[in-house]
Design a protein around this motif. Structure first.
Motif, PDB file in Angstrom:
ATOM      1  N   ALA A  98      26.877  12.972  11.795  1.00  0.00           N
ATOM      2  CA  ALA A  98      26.683  12.161  12.771  1.00  0.00           C
ATOM      3  C   ALA A  98      27.156  10.704  12.082  1.00  0.00           C
ATOM      4  CB  ALA A  98      25.472  11.485  13.473  1.00  0.00           C
ATOM      5  N   ARG A  99      26.778  10.620  11.001  1.00  0.00           N
ATOM      6  CA  ARG A  99      27.105   9.719   9.774  1.00  0.00           C
ATOM      7  C   ARG A  99      28.545   9.445   9.963  1.00  0.00           C
ATOM      8  NH1 ARG A  99      24.316   9.959   4.460  1.00  0.00           N
ATOM      9  NH2 ARG A  99      26.635  11.735   4.475  1.00  0.00           N
TER      10      ARG A  99
ATOM     11  N   ALA B  80      37.791  -4.157   2.160  1.00  0.00           N
ATOM     12  CA  ALA B  80      37.371  -3.874   1.289  1.00  0.00           C
ATOM     13  C   ALA B  80      35.842  -4.145   1.537  1.00  0.00           C
ATOM     14  CB  ALA B  80      37.622  -4.389  -0.026  1.00  0.00           C
ATOM     15  N   GLN B  81      35.751  -5.496   2.328  1.00  0.00           N
ATOM     16  CA  GLN B  81      33.828  -6.166   2.033  1.00  0.00           C
ATOM     17  C   GLN B  81      34.299  -5.405   3.451  1.00  0.00           C
ATOM     18  OE1 GLN B  81      35.160 -10.424   1.978  1.00  0.00           O
ATOM     19  NE2 GLN B  81      32.156 -10.402   2.763  1.00  0.00           N
TER      20      GLN B  81
ATOM     21  N   MET C 154      27.065   0.817   4.014  1.00  0.00           N
ATOM     22  CA  MET C 154      25.797   0.211   3.743  1.00  0.00           C
ATOM     23  C   MET C 154      25.302   0.892   5.524  1.00  0.00           C
ATOM     24  SD  MET C 154      23.684  -1.721   4.570  1.00  0.00           S
ATOM     25  CE  MET C 154      24.944  -2.974   5.476  1.00  0.00           C
ATOM     26  N   ALA C 155      26.000   0.467   6.080  1.00  0.00           N
ATOM     27  CA  ALA C 155      25.340   0.612   7.855  1.00  0.00           C
ATOM     28  C   ALA C 155      25.614   1.639   7.906  1.00  0.00           C
ATOM     29  CB  ALA C 155      25.724  -0.240   8.900  1.00  0.00           C
TER      30      ALA C 155
ATOM     31  N   SER D 239      22.541   3.521   6.861  1.00  0.00           N
ATOM     32  CA  SER D 239      20.894   3.442   6.783  1.00  0.00           C
ATOM     33  C   SER D 239      20.499   4.227   7.836  1.00  0.00           C
ATOM     34  CB  SER D 239      20.610   1.546   6.893  1.00  0.00           C
ATOM     35  OG  SER D 239      21.522   1.079   7.901  1.00  0.00           O
ATOM     36  N   MET D 240      21.246   4.384   8.984  1.00  0.00           N
ATOM     37  CA  MET D 240      20.682   4.835  10.210  1.00  0.00           C
ATOM     38  C   MET D 240      20.681   5.917  10.034  1.00  0.00           C
ATOM     39  SD  MET D 240      21.553   2.000  12.284  1.00  0.00           S
ATOM     40  CE  MET D 240      20.633   0.929  11.505  1.00  0.00           C
ATOM     41  N   VAL D 241      21.103   7.035   8.973  1.00  0.00           N
ATOM     42  CA  VAL D 241      20.775   8.046   9.499  1.00  0.00           C
ATOM     43  C   VAL D 241      19.437   8.265   9.329  1.00  0.00           C
ATOM     44  CG1 VAL D 241      20.071  10.301   7.427  1.00  0.00           C
ATOM     45  CG2 VAL D 241      22.475   8.955   7.628  1.00  0.00           C
TER      46      VAL D 241
END
Length: 124
Positions: free
Chosen positions: A83-84, A106-107, A114-115, A118-120
């Motif tokens: 899913a990620r 890039a930013q 990162m987001a 972190s949701m996994v």
């Protein structure tokens, strides 16, 4: 110095990014089942407001929904690496197709990776 939000074009940029992203979600076999038909528009609006606020735009997200608490808000969804990866792939196609400064791209991409990571919330 102006905010990221202002540098990329403000609301218009984020509306375009989110609209294109949800066009991919609508046809993705992994992502589509996570969104009820009755809430696709609402999900898009929430993502747009969140991203705008995160990147220095209006604080409408917090005014409407309170603190983002992203992991908590996504805890009810089965988010594994597939899913990620589907989410990141859709975002990658969209972000890659938007005309923007490469440093800003890039930013943005660094944050999105990162987001998503972190949701996994499910082991493979």
């Amino acid at each position: 110095m102006s905010s990221f939000y202002e540098q990329v074009g403000g609301e218009k940029f984020f509306a375009d990014l989110v609209s294109q992203f949800y066009a991919h979600v609508a046809t993705d076999p992994i992502l589509r089942p996570m969104y009820p038909d009755s809430d696709m528009k609402g999900a898009a609006e929430r993502l747009q407001l969140f991203l705008e606020q995160y990147w220095g735009g209006p604080s409408a997200y917090q005014e409407l929904r309170g603190h983002p608490r992203l992991r908590m808000r996504h805890a009810g969804f089965h988010i594994d690496s597939a899913a990620r990866d589907a989410w990141l792939n859709a975002m990658h196609v969209v972000v890659g197709g938007i005309d923007m400064d490469s440093a800003l791209r890039a930013q943005l991409w660094s944050y999105l990776e990162m987001a998503a990571n972190s949701m996994v919330n499910q082991p493979d």
